[in-house]
Enzyme design. Structure first.
Site, PDB file in Angstrom:
ATOM      1  N   ASP A   1      -6.684 -14.212   2.146  1.00  0.00           N
ATOM      2  CA  ASP A   1      -7.638 -13.388   2.889  1.00  0.00           C
ATOM      3  C   ASP A   1      -8.551 -12.604   1.952  1.00  0.00           C
ATOM      4  O   ASP A   1      -8.159 -12.247   0.832  1.00  0.00           O
ATOM      5  CB  ASP A   1      -6.891 -12.401   3.801  1.00  0.00           C
ATOM      6  CG  ASP A   1      -5.955 -11.492   3.013  1.00  0.00           C
ATOM      7  OD1 ASP A   1      -5.314 -11.985   2.070  1.00  0.00           O
ATOM      8  OD2 ASP A   1      -5.883 -10.294   3.341  1.00  0.00           O
ATOM      9  N   GLU A   2      -9.737 -12.338   2.441  1.00  0.00           N
ATOM     10  CA  GLU A   2     -10.660 -11.361   1.861  1.00  0.00           C
ATOM     11  C   GLU A   2     -10.846 -11.523   0.345  1.00  0.00           C
ATOM     12  O   GLU A   2     -10.965 -10.528  -0.375  1.00  0.00           O
ATOM     13  CB  GLU A   2     -10.160  -9.931   2.153  1.00  0.00           C
ATOM     14  CG  GLU A   2     -10.096  -9.637   3.638  1.00  0.00           C
ATOM     15  CD  GLU A   2      -9.642  -8.213   3.942  1.00  0.00           C
ATOM     16  OE1 GLU A   2     -10.279  -7.586   4.781  1.00  0.00           O
ATOM     17  OE2 GLU A   2      -8.659  -7.743   3.342  1.00  0.00           O
TER      18      GLU A   2
ATOM     19  N   HIS B   1      -6.809  -9.956  -3.436  1.00  0.00           N
ATOM     20  CA  HIS B   1      -5.806  -8.892  -3.326  1.00  0.00           C
ATOM     21  C   HIS B   1      -4.856  -8.988  -4.528  1.00  0.00           C
ATOM     22  O   HIS B   1      -3.640  -8.859  -4.396  1.00  0.00           O
ATOM     23  CB  HIS B   1      -5.050  -8.984  -1.995  1.00  0.00           C
ATOM     24  CG  HIS B   1      -5.899  -8.586  -0.816  1.00  0.00           C
ATOM     25  ND1 HIS B   1      -6.238  -7.280  -0.568  1.00  0.00           N
ATOM     26  CD2 HIS B   1      -6.507  -9.313   0.137  1.00  0.00           C
ATOM     27  CE1 HIS B   1      -7.007  -7.216   0.514  1.00  0.00           C
ATOM     28  NE2 HIS B   1      -7.194  -8.449   0.960  1.00  0.00           N
TER      29      HIS B   1
ATOM     30  N   ASP C   1      -0.337  -6.764  -3.442  1.00  0.00           N
ATOM     31  CA  ASP C   1      -1.723  -6.468  -3.080  1.00  0.00           C
ATOM     32  C   ASP C   1      -2.400  -5.762  -4.247  1.00  0.00           C
ATOM     33  O   ASP C   1      -1.782  -5.559  -5.293  1.00  0.00           O
ATOM     34  CB  ASP C   1      -1.791  -5.630  -1.783  1.00  0.00           C
ATOM     35  CG  ASP C   1      -3.000  -6.032  -0.948  1.00  0.00           C
ATOM     36  OD1 ASP C   1      -4.126  -5.942  -1.476  1.00  0.00           O
ATOM     37  OD2 ASP C   1      -2.824  -6.449   0.209  1.00  0.00           O
TER      38      ASP C   1
ATOM     39  N   ARG D   1       0.844  -1.208   0.000  1.00  0.00           N
ATOM     40  CA  ARG D   1       0.000   0.000   0.000  1.00  0.00           C
ATOM     41  C   ARG D   1       0.872   1.248   0.000  1.00  0.00           C
ATOM     42  O   ARG D   1       0.661   2.181  -0.737  1.00  0.00           O
ATOM     43  CB  ARG D   1      -0.933  -0.015   1.209  1.00  0.00           C
ATOM     44  CG  ARG D   1      -2.228  -0.768   1.029  1.00  0.00           C
ATOM     45  CD  ARG D   1      -2.047  -2.200   0.540  1.00  0.00           C
ATOM     46  NE  ARG D   1      -3.302  -2.920   0.508  1.00  0.00           N
ATOM     47  CZ  ARG D   1      -3.788  -3.641   1.520  1.00  0.00           C
ATOM     48  NH1 ARG D   1      -3.080  -3.773   2.647  1.00  0.00           N
ATOM     49  NH2 ARG D   1      -4.940  -4.251   1.406  1.00  0.00           N
TER      50      ARG D   1
ATOM     51  N   TRP E   1      -0.253  -2.515   8.586  1.00  0.00           N
ATOM     52  CA  TRP E   1      -0.803  -2.258   7.250  1.00  0.00           C
ATOM     53  C   TRP E   1      -0.609  -0.785   6.963  1.00  0.00           C
ATOM     54  O   TRP E   1      -0.688   0.049   7.873  1.00  0.00           O
ATOM     55  CB  TRP E   1      -2.293  -2.641   7.216  1.00  0.00           C
ATOM     56  CG  TRP E   1      -2.486  -4.090   7.527  1.00  0.00           C
ATOM     57  CD1 TRP E   1      -2.861  -4.631   8.715  1.00  0.00           C
ATOM     58  CD2 TRP E   1      -2.283  -5.195   6.635  1.00  0.00           C
ATOM     59  NE1 TRP E   1      -2.895  -6.004   8.625  1.00  0.00           N
ATOM     60  CE2 TRP E   1      -2.552  -6.375   7.369  1.00  0.00           C
ATOM     61  CE3 TRP E   1      -1.894  -5.304   5.301  1.00  0.00           C
ATOM     62  CZ2 TRP E   1      -2.446  -7.649   6.804  1.00  0.00           C
ATOM     63  CZ3 TRP E   1      -1.792  -6.573   4.744  1.00  0.00           C
ATOM     64  CH2 TRP E   1      -2.071  -7.726   5.489  1.00  0.00           C
ATOM     65  N   THR E   2      -0.372  -0.444   5.715  1.00  0.00           N
ATOM     66  CA  THR E   2       0.128   0.909   5.460  1.00  0.00           C
ATOM     67  C   THR E   2      -0.780   1.769   4.574  1.00  0.00           C
ATOM     68  O   THR E   2      -0.310   2.742   4.000  1.00  0.00           O
ATOM     69  CB  THR E   2       1.538   0.841   4.838  1.00  0.00           C
ATOM     70  OG1 THR E   2       1.453   0.085   3.615  1.00  0.00           O
ATOM     71  CG2 THR E   2       2.540   0.204   5.764  1.00  0.00           C
ATOM     72  N   GLU E   3      -2.068   1.412   4.475  1.00  0.00           N
ATOM     73  CA  GLU E   3      -2.959   2.288   3.704  1.00  0.00           C
ATOM     74  C   GLU E   3      -2.818   3.747   4.170  1.00  0.00           C
ATOM     75  O   GLU E   3      -2.777   4.673   3.371  1.00  0.00           O
ATOM     76  CB  GLU E   3      -4.425   1.880   3.896  1.00  0.00           C
ATOM     77  CG  GLU E   3      -4.822   0.602   3.209  1.00  0.00           C
ATOM     78  CD  GLU E   3      -4.669  -0.612   4.113  1.00  0.00           C
ATOM     79  OE1 GLU E   3      -3.855  -0.574   5.052  1.00  0.00           O
ATOM     80  OE2 GLU E   3      -5.371  -1.609   3.858  1.00  0.00           O
TER      81      GLU E   3
ATOM     82  N   TRP F   1      -6.122 -13.903  11.988  1.00  0.00           N
ATOM     83  CA  TRP F   1      -6.191 -12.429  12.045  1.00  0.00           C
ATOM     84  C   TRP F   1      -7.588 -11.924  12.378  1.00  0.00           C
ATOM     85  O   TRP F   1      -7.736 -10.873  12.964  1.00  0.00           O
ATOM     86  CB  TRP F   1      -5.694 -11.813  10.736  1.00  0.00           C
ATOM     87  CG  TRP F   1      -6.629 -11.911   9.560  1.00  0.00           C
ATOM     88  CD1 TRP F   1      -6.793 -12.974   8.731  1.00  0.00           C
ATOM     89  CD2 TRP F   1      -7.540 -10.908   9.086  1.00  0.00           C
ATOM     90  NE1 TRP F   1      -7.721 -12.703   7.771  1.00  0.00           N
ATOM     91  CE2 TRP F   1      -8.202 -11.434   7.966  1.00  0.00           C
ATOM     92  CE3 TRP F   1      -7.838  -9.601   9.502  1.00  0.00           C
ATOM     93  CZ2 TRP F   1      -9.167 -10.715   7.248  1.00  0.00           C
ATOM     94  CZ3 TRP F   1      -8.796  -8.884   8.787  1.00  0.00           C
ATOM     95  CH2 TRP F   1      -9.447  -9.441   7.677  1.00  0.00           C
TER      96      TRP F   1
END
Ligand code: ACM
Length: 784
Positions: free
Chosen positions: A346-347, A284, A214, A185, A488-490, A413
């Protein structure tokens, strides 16, 4: 939003000044004043706390004349110790020399024969009046012994440090002591990553999980597929940040070459840190699909996303894409020698697979139940590939859903439940629950925190976490390999902000990962933390100041012209000193005991002290004047409950470089709440508001839950309600666009009603995506 004008409290500027004050010198340069005389270390302020410390008689002083002895492999560790000490303290020792008779005074590093059952990471540290001996059976343990000795010395900045005699016997509780960095991110330089690895080593952390791919960026060079980084390595940020003033795209790009990756892996290995690369499959995947659309599912081309959250792009589940992924993993395996490869999982919302006739036909052809089973089919295939190369698959806890690959390790998580389920079925697990160990969750609820997720995870919360759930039986407990914190770096655009988020919370992570449960004590940890902060300064780490500062809760009495103030330290340190005369608090200033009732106007300054020394670099300062009783900002307002779940602290999209302002806003049902507002004599409500990008990928059910109040005026209105769902007290139409400075100021007359004290819910109606209105400041305006 366009260029911001200065405003009453410019958070980012204040933070920048605070950080600049804390770290005036270049990174890596100790900033503390060097003590000329010998400084005595009291106690054993090690973090993580060791298994056993036995005090002994006498002291030993380390100074420039202290000899360092080691031979064979021990000399490597001794050399690292000498180099780190020399880089971070005034103690520049010579050596190491080969061990002499063993009787010479100095510091000796020794590898000794292994005893059955002992951990390769165990060590002993003996400090006596004649010298210091660090012993271990393995280079890893010896390194941790060296880190402990470095900690004792680097907590001081003196040319001579006198250590109390003691014997430390130590070994870690868990074999996986992890820290995850999201380089997708936002991107960090190799030098910045090395700073983090240095810090990890001094905390005795041993696993660096590197999130390299991602939706928003593919950050690892793959020779066979160069477009992964050429195309997938660049995105156009949302809003005005995505365009330069001349209108050309302002791309955000970055990737690591294979040479750089080898450098990082070697640097980590020298510090006994294993790097676990993550290649996220099957979701992702938008950046990869943008680069190689044939390995996606839909026909239309796409580009690396600038939307945070859950994006719909999935890899194609077919044979050609599995081969593509195996070819990528083949290069990953070449670069990363560690036993684990993280495969994500994930997701991965399955909308694209559900909508694709080809994927549906493939599910039927394989005789699979559904899309979850298809994901499991892909991951099992990749596990076989990894196993055939002597590697193990680890994935996020969603990999349980369609059936776990047989040997998979699960990273839990979404709470600890996935970990419990996996361990119950005999799979290894690593605990990284988001509610406790995600470091993009803010560390305090203070307005001074940088952007991130305001559901905060305090040091106390991290410290209290036990990675081994009570419901597991002894055999299942053995499957808990350890614990990991993830950044996480958003919202972590700069390395300063990243350091703020990671430190000092990494200290609590270290202790839950290393220290035996029965040795954990938060009060004892607090007593050791100031020495750790000194070590951060020695390492040039810009640790966060907020948790060290003073939090303030106020109750206004406008009619009485006074305000009642409660002060506390977010970490629960108790010695708070304050002044009301404008001076900086000292250890001799008034001690805060109970709530203060202060006349208006008053300028209050406060600081937290430990052993007579201030904990933070600068005092907190609040001005309570007539205007402040009538004003609140986004960060000092509450949220209505239906919006609180997805509250974010988001930053502006301009200026392109340098500090930007930030805003607390719920991305569902935004409603800022002024609790118990006093409306006597108030004629109108004035708001200052701006617009920032609305850039989130959401699940469909989340989209459906998202509420916009229906607008009446063409562009919607700013509304004030009595309580979250109460009657409208004031309303004023919004313009189509904010002004040239990015803000609007609107004043809404208050409709007469029975309310004198009520909660005010402040909202903007209408759907303005891809932007959204954010509240900056609200003021109650008395009748003239
Ligand atoms: C995750 O936070 N999506 C693993």
């Amino acid at each position: 939003m366009t260029q911001l004008l200065p405003r009453a409290s410019t958070l980012t500027a204040a933070l920048a000044v605070a950080l600049a004050c804390a770290f005036p010198a270049a990174a890596g340069t100790p900033t503390a004043v060097v003590q000329a005389q010998t400084v005595e270390v009291q106690g054993t302020p090690l973090i993580p706390r060791p298994v056993s410390v036995q005090p002994a008689q006498g002291r030993y002083t380390v100074d420039a004349a202290t000899a360092v002895f080691a031979s064979g492999e021990a000399a490597t560790v001794a050399g690292q110790f000498v180099a780190l000490l020399g880089d971070t303290t005034p103690l520049r020792l010579a050596g190491p020399k080969a061990s002499g008779s063993g009787r010479a005074s100095g510091i000796a590093f020794r590898l000794v024969p292994a005893t059955a059952g002992a951990s390769a990471e165990a060590y002993s540290l003996q400090i006596g009046p004649r010298g210091i001996v660090v012993e271990a059976t393995d280079e890893r343990g010896l390194f941790y012994g060296a880190m402990s000795l470095w900690q004792l010395l680097a907590g001081q900045q003196a040319a001579a440090v006198s250590l109390p005699a003691m014997r430390v016997d130590d070994a870690p509780r868990f074999s996986w002591r992890g820290f995850m960095l999201d380089s997708a991110r936002h991107f960090q330089s190799v030098e910045q990553i090395k700073t983090l690895l240095d810090a990890m080593a001094t905390h005795k952390l041993n696993t660096f999980h590197w999130h390299l791919t991602d939706d928003q960026g593919w950050r690892m060079e793959i020779k066979r597929y160069p477009k992964l980084t050429e195309v997938g390595g660049c995105r156009a940020p949302a809003g005005e940040a995505g365009r330069k003033p001349d209108g050309t795209p302002n791309l955000y790009c970055g990737y690591y070459t294979q040479e750089q990756i080898r450098d990082v892996v070697a640097y980590a290995a020298a510090r006994h840190i294993t790097v676990v690369p993550e290649i996220d499959v099957p979701g992702h995947a938008q950046a990869a699909v943008a680069a190689y659309p044939e390995h996606g599912v839909v026909d239309e081309p796409t580009e690396p996303s600038h939307n945070w959250g859950v994006n719909p792009y999935l890899f194609n589940p077919g044979e050609q894409t599995l081969e593509f992924l195996e070819n990528i993993l083949a290069e990953v395996i070449e670069l990363f020698p560690g036993p684990y490869v993280h495969i994500g999982g994930d997701e991965a919302v399955k909308y694209q697979w559900q909508a694709s006739p080809a994927v549906q036909a493939y599910i039927r052809e394989l005789g699979l139940k559904d899309e979850e089973a298809l994901q499991s089919h892909m991951l099992k295939r990749l596990e076989r590939f990894l196993e055939s190369h002597d590697r193990k698959l680890i994935g996020w806890d969603e990999i349980i859903e369609g059936g776990l690959p047989p040997q998979a390790t699960v990273m839990s998580w979404r709470g600890i439940e996935g970990g419990i389920e996996a361990a119950t079925h005999g799979h290894d697990v690593v605990m990284a629950p988001s509610h406790t160990l995600y470091l993009d969750f803010l560390q305090t609820n203070l307005p001074e925190e940088p952007p991130g997720r305001p559901k905060f995870t305090s040091m106390q919360k991290i410290y209290a976490f036990d990675p081994v759930p009570a419901q597991l039986d002894p055999a299942q407990r053995k499957h808990v390999l350890g614990v990991q914190a993830n950044i996480w770096t958003e919202h972590t655009r700069t390395f300063e902000r990243l350091q703020h988020n990671v430190f000092p919370r990494m200290a609590a992570l270290a202790e839950i990962a290393w220290t035996p449960l029965e040795r954990k004590s938060y009060d004892d940890f607090l007593a050791r933390l100031p020495a750790q902060l000194q070590r951060y300064r020695a390492l040039g780490i810009a640790y966060g100041q907020t948790a060290l500062s003073v939090a303030m809760k106020r109750q206004d009495d406008r009619a009485g012209g006074k305000v009642t103030v409660e002060l506390s330290n977010p970490l629960s340190y108790r010695d708070i000193r304050y002044t009301t005369d404008g001076s900086t608090p000292t250890a001799q200033s008034a001690s805060y005991g109970a709530a203060l009732t202060l006349p208006v106007p008053t300028e209050l300054k406060a600081m937290t002290f430990v052993d007579g020394k201030p904990l933070a670099d600068a005092p907190n300062r609040w001005t309570f004047d007539a205007a402040s009783l009538l004003t609140r900002t986004d960060k000092t307002l509450a949220q209505c409950p239906q919006g609180g779940r997805l509250l974010l602290r988001l930053e502006d999209d301009t200026p392109l470089d340098g500090p930007r302002d930030s805003f607390d806003v719920s991305i569902f049902n935004p409603c800022w709440l002024w609790e118990d507002a006093q409306l006597q004599g108030i004629a109108s409500v004035k708001v200052r508001a701006g617009r920032i990008p609305y850039n989130f990928g959401l699940l469909r059910e989340e989209e459906a839950r998202r509420g916009w109040r229906r607008p009446v005026a063409r562009y919607g209105e700013f509304e004030v309600r009595a309580g979250c769902e109460g009657r409208v007290l004031a309303s004023v139409p919004l313009p189509r666009q904010p002004g040239a400075d990015g803000f609007i100021e609107l004043e809404a007359p208050l409709r007469k009603g029975p309310e004198t004290i009520t909660d005010l819910c402040l909202t903007f109606s209408g759907d303005t995506r891809p932007q959204m209105w954010v509240l900056d400041q609200v003021t109650l305006r008395p009748a003239d």
